[in-house]
Design an enzyme around this catalytic site. Structure first.
Site, PDB file in Angstrom:
ATOM      1  N   HIS A 153      61.089  46.700  40.603  1.00 57.98           N
ATOM      2  CA  HIS A 153      60.846  47.985  39.637  1.00 57.98           C
ATOM      3  C   HIS A 153      59.337  48.061  39.609  1.00 57.98           C
ATOM      4  CE1 HIS A 153      61.417  50.828  36.248  1.00 57.98           C
ATOM      5  NE2 HIS A 153      60.624  49.936  35.661  1.00 57.98           N
ATOM      6  N   GLU A 158      57.871  41.115  35.144  1.00 55.46           N
ATOM      7  CA  GLU A 158      58.898  41.086  35.933  1.00 55.46           C
ATOM      8  C   GLU A 158      58.708  40.085  37.173  1.00 55.46           C
ATOM      9  OE1 GLU A 158      61.096  44.051  39.531  1.00 55.46           O
ATOM     10  OE2 GLU A 158      59.192  44.848  38.386  1.00 55.46           O
ATOM     11  N   HIS A 192      56.266  56.862  39.535  1.00 55.96           N
ATOM     12  CA  HIS A 192      57.695  56.385  38.958  1.00 55.96           C
ATOM     13  C   HIS A 192      58.254  57.811  38.513  1.00 55.96           C
ATOM     14  CE1 HIS A 192      60.324  54.540  36.743  1.00 55.96           C
ATOM     15  NE2 HIS A 192      59.350  54.326  35.661  1.00 55.96           N
ATOM     16  N   CYS A 249      64.524  54.705  32.709  1.00 57.74           N
ATOM     17  CA  CYS A 249      64.120  54.059  34.243  1.00 57.74           C
ATOM     18  C   CYS A 249      65.144  53.168  34.824  1.00 57.74           C
ATOM     19  CB  CYS A 249      62.667  53.607  34.095  1.00 57.74           C
ATOM     20  SG  CYS A 249      61.519  54.457  32.954  1.00 57.74           S
ATOM     21  N   PHE A 265      63.057  51.996  29.116  1.00 57.23           N
ATOM     22  CA  PHE A 265      62.625  51.775  27.615  1.00 57.23           C
ATOM     23  C   PHE A 265      63.862  51.661  26.903  1.00 57.23           C
ATOM     24  CE2 PHE A 265      58.886  55.086  27.115  1.00 57.23           C
ATOM     25  CZ  PHE A 265      58.018  53.866  27.938  1.00 57.23           C
TER      26      PHE A 265
END
Length: 405
Positions: free
Chosen positions: A301, A312, A335, A161, A393
């Site tokens: 994000h 975050e 996403h 990502c 990840f």
């Protein structure tokens, strides 16, 4: 010699539109793309989450793009070709013109899943001779280089990502180091397949708000229950500033800093306190020689997962004495994995040019664990500097700093 980097063109293929303009307009109005899955039968795949942000049709059907060859290009690569063609035209380039010097044009287009649907279709049978060139993740970058005669550096990060932002950071470095004057940079993904959805569903990472899919992606909201998987692509044309000036181009923004870090903590869970992302933000601001209080906007994000969004928020609170207005466009777009950071970079460059902060869709119930100034309505505001964050990840992080050009 300093070689500043500017964004001179953008292209997007997203569930909200086949162009950058359509996507930007829909994001600013708070439109959401999530709906029930139609690309395959979710009941037959036995998945709990039956929601996704899909792109209707294919670029080969929906655009008049002469470069697309459905026999040779996977769905993810078709997205990249379409977005790249738009970005190149938006920047005012003609790949056959005098300002396009092929050996000085690079390509940096990320993808992690690559041709996942093509891989699934070939499973259990003898692959066709074209199978690998429709499936390998680096072929989006490869096809873009071939279609647009880009003979400079060529790469395809696969860092999940964060890959789209990593691809852009690498492209900036290519220009700074003098390896290229122009780079076609971004990320693309087409993961809405039984394996793609099924894998995340098995991890309990996806929202199961099947009765109200349009409300499922809820970044920072107290009622978030997982992310909504999306497909799509964002492409930027990055250019050395003097090169842009010489041809009279008007940049959207400059990219003045980048930060890349690893959590070194867990395959899927962010580090406690968002420490990896905090260090990433700090490195990007240092690279840009910018104080944190000079940042006017954060494109977060924030995928709409309970733990990820909270971590975050902790990272942002630790970097900024007063956190600037925060948006996550994943409330609207879902996403898109490797495409996400690139789409969001195109949006933040447009936000700076348009002096408009886009909203976070579906943010209704503030979460004390995410105590941030989340933007819920598009608002006009001068944006001298902004940052965008990405995390993937494996604990991989990326931050990009954008400023007025």
């Amino acid at each position: 010699m300093d070689r500043d980097v500017v964004v001179t063109g953008t292209g997007m293929v997203t569930p909200l539109g086949m162009t950058a303009d359509k996507t930007w307009e829909a994001v600013c109005t708070g439109t959401t793309a999530a709906d029930l899955i139609t690309r395959f039968d979710p009941d037959g795949a036995a998945v709990r989450s039956q929601i996704a942000c899909e792109i209707d049709g294919s670029p080969a059907d929906e655009t008049a793009n002469d470069w697309i060859d459905g026999r040779m290009m996977g769905r993810y690569a078709q997205f990249a070709i379409t977005a790249a063609a738009e970005a190149i035209a938006d920047a005012g380039f003609d790949p056959s013109g005098p300002s396009w010097t092929p050996c000085r044009v690079g390509t940096s287009v990320a993808s992690t899943f690559g041709g996942l649907s093509e891989i699934e279709a070939a499973t259990g049978q003898r692959p066709s001779p074209r199978f690998l060139i429709t499936a390998l993740a680096n072929l989006a970058a490869g096809h873009v280089s071939m279609c647009f005669d880009a003979k400079g550096p060529n790469r395809s990060p696969a860092t999940a990502c964060a890959a789209g932002a990593h691809a852009i950071a690498d492209a900036v470095d290519d220009i700074r180091a003098g390896r290229a004057d122009i780079v076609i940079a971004g990320g693309t993904e087409a993961p809405i397949t039984p394996i793609g959805v099924g894998g995340f569903d098995a991890m309990r990472a996806l929202s199961t708000r099947n009765d109200a899919p349009e409300q499922a992606s809820r970044p920072f909201d107290a009622d978030r229950d997982g992310f909504v998987l999306a497909e799509g692509c964002g492409i930027l044309i990055l250019e050395e500033h003097n090169h842009a000036d010489e041809r009279g181009a008007t940049p959207y923004a400059a990219i003045t800093g980048s930060g890349l870090t690893a959590d070194a903590h867990h395959p899927t869970r962010p580090a406690k306190g968002g420490q990896g992302l905090r260090r990433c933000l700090e490195r990007a601001l240092k690279d840009a020689t910018l104080d944190s209080d000079a940042v006017d906007h954060v494109n977060a994000h924030a995928t709409s997962t309970p733990t990820g969004d909270a971590r975050e928020a902790e990272a942002l609170q630790s970097v900024f004495d007063t956190v600037p207005p925060v948006t996550s466009v994943k409330g609207a777009l879902g996403h898109a994995l490797s495409g996400a950071g690139a789409i969001e970079s195109a949006i933040i460059a447009t936000a700076i040019a348009e002096r408009t902060i886009p909203p976070t869709a579906n943010y209704e119930n503030p979460d004390p664990a995410c105590d941030l100034p989340v933007v819920t309505e598009a608002c006009n505001a001068p944006i001298d500097a902004a940052v965008t964050t990405s995390a993937g990840f494996g604990g991989t992080n990326a931050t990009l700093v954008f400023e007025q050009a």
